[in-house]
Motif scaffolding. Structure first.
Motif, PDB file in Angstrom:
ATOM      1  N   ASP A   1      68.810  36.459  51.657  1.00  0.00           N
ATOM      2  CA  ASP A   1      69.615  36.065  52.608  1.00  0.00           C
ATOM      3  C   ASP A   1      70.435  37.115  53.341  1.00  0.00           C
ATOM      4  O   ASP A   1      71.295  36.934  54.303  1.00  0.00           O
ATOM      5  CB  ASP A   1      70.385  35.168  52.269  1.00  0.00           C
TER       6      ASP A   1
ATOM      7  N   GLU B   1      72.751  39.020  58.356  1.00  0.00           N
ATOM      8  CA  GLU B   1      71.757  38.138  57.576  1.00  0.00           C
ATOM      9  C   GLU B   1      70.142  38.944  57.872  1.00  0.00           C
ATOM     10  O   GLU B   1      69.314  38.657  56.956  1.00  0.00           O
ATOM     11  CB  GLU B   1      71.653  36.897  57.910  1.00  0.00           C
TER      12      GLU B   1
ATOM     13  N   LYS C   1      67.354  42.773  54.931  1.00  0.00           N
ATOM     14  CA  LYS C   1      67.020  42.160  53.811  1.00  0.00           C
ATOM     15  C   LYS C   1      66.613  43.179  52.931  1.00  0.00           C
ATOM     16  O   LYS C   1      66.602  42.909  51.516  1.00  0.00           O
ATOM     17  CB  LYS C   1      66.006  41.164  53.898  1.00  0.00           C
TER      18      LYS C   1
ATOM     19  N   ARG D   1      71.920  38.444  45.761  1.00  0.00           N
ATOM     20  CA  ARG D   1      72.536  37.743  46.762  1.00  0.00           C
ATOM     21  C   ARG D   1      73.969  37.872  46.839  1.00  0.00           C
ATOM     22  O   ARG D   1      74.682  38.348  45.916  1.00  0.00           O
ATOM     23  CB  ARG D   1      72.360  36.312  46.515  1.00  0.00           C
TER      24      ARG D   1
ATOM     25  N   THR E   1      68.668  27.429  48.628  1.00  0.00           N
ATOM     26  CA  THR E   1      68.299  28.460  49.516  1.00  0.00           C
ATOM     27  C   THR E   1      69.243  28.276  50.832  1.00  0.00           C
ATOM     28  O   THR E   1      69.263  29.201  51.631  1.00  0.00           O
ATOM     29  CB  THR E   1      66.872  28.233  49.961  1.00  0.00           C
TER      30      THR E   1
ATOM     31  N   GLN F   1      72.824  28.175  52.173  1.00  0.00           N
ATOM     32  CA  GLN F   1      74.399  28.500  51.497  1.00  0.00           C
ATOM     33  C   GLN F   1      75.276  27.637  52.566  1.00  0.00           C
ATOM     34  O   GLN F   1      75.338  27.634  53.590  1.00  0.00           O
ATOM     35  CB  GLN F   1      74.368  29.990  52.157  1.00  0.00           C
TER      36      GLN F   1
END
Lengths: 154, 79
Positions: free
Chosen positions: A23, A29, A32, A123, B39, B41
């Motif tokens: 994410d 975002e 990654k 994450r 998945t 958020q």
């Protein structure tokens, strides 16, 4: 493997340091793939360095070194999202904000980077517990300069 | 913006996997239950914005500042 960084030049990153953030980080975002680098000159900081953008890196710290009572509680959904089996222990890193030319440092305890140590997936998890601050101070200027206010002028 | 009125206990579906339920309405405050795949958020907006800002500031520290800060932490025995 050598990776290019804007801040540190070209550095050697071992495959064991690679981290995938499916994410990304909050507000970042699109990034990654990272390496978590340790450089002696910057100890105890580690650098979370983006592969896709040499100019993007985040200093991180081991939160337990500064807040021994730090006990982040992950939800079952968070654990499942990182693929933890029961009994597997996550690694926590706190993203550090360095300001004031390096004289003040805060760490984000509310939204730590949670790492699955063997799958190398991570994450940024927002903890439900509001006790943990987004800007927890760990280094402050020893003495704040007194406000430059001349009493006589009033 | 889509605007929907819902009563206590009613819900809203977003796609196949997300459900938002009105759990309580009291004194200008609404308590919502959210069911979503892990998945997706889900954050309170103000917390999300503060974390985004903290991340932005973390990413913008020059290496020289990091050097000074790492010395400061080591001097305090924190490194």
């Amino acid at each position: 493997m050598k990776i290019h960084t804007a801040t540190l030049g070209v550095v050697e990153a071992a495959p064991e340091s690679f981290l995938t953030l499916p994410d990304g980080l909050i507000g970042f975002e699109e990034h990654k793939e990272f390496a978590l680098l340790e450089l002696a000159d910057y100890r105890p900081f580690r650098w979370l360095q983006s592969f896709s953008d040499p100019g993007l890196s985040f200093p991180v710290l081991d939160p337990h070194a500064f807040v021994p009572a730090y006990e982040p509680s992950l939800s079952e959904a968070d654990r499942a999202g990182l693929g933890f089996d029961p009994g597997e222990t996550p690694l926590f890193y706190a993203i550090a904000t360095v300001e004031d030319a390096g004289k003040s440092v805060t760490i984000n305890l509310r939204a730590p980077l949670v790492v699955h140590p063997t799958r190398r997936i991570a994450r940024q998890v927002v903890l439900a517990d509001s006790r943990w601050e987004i800007q927890h101070p760990i280094l402050e200027r020893a003495r704040r300069a007194a406000p430059a206010r001349a009493k006589a002028s009033h | 913006m889509l605007v929907l009125s819902r009563k206590l206990g009613e819900n809203i579906r977003i796609g196949d996997e997300i459900k938002v339920i009105v759990l309580d309405v009291r004194g200008g405050q609404v308590k919502l239950g959210i069911e979503a795949p892990h998945t997706v958020q889900v954050h309170r907006q103000e917390i999300y914005l503060r974390i985004q800002e903290a991340n932005r500031r973390a990413a913008s520290a020059p290496p020289a500042w990091l050097g000074t800060a790492s010395q400061g932490l080591r001097q305090q025995g924190l490194g």
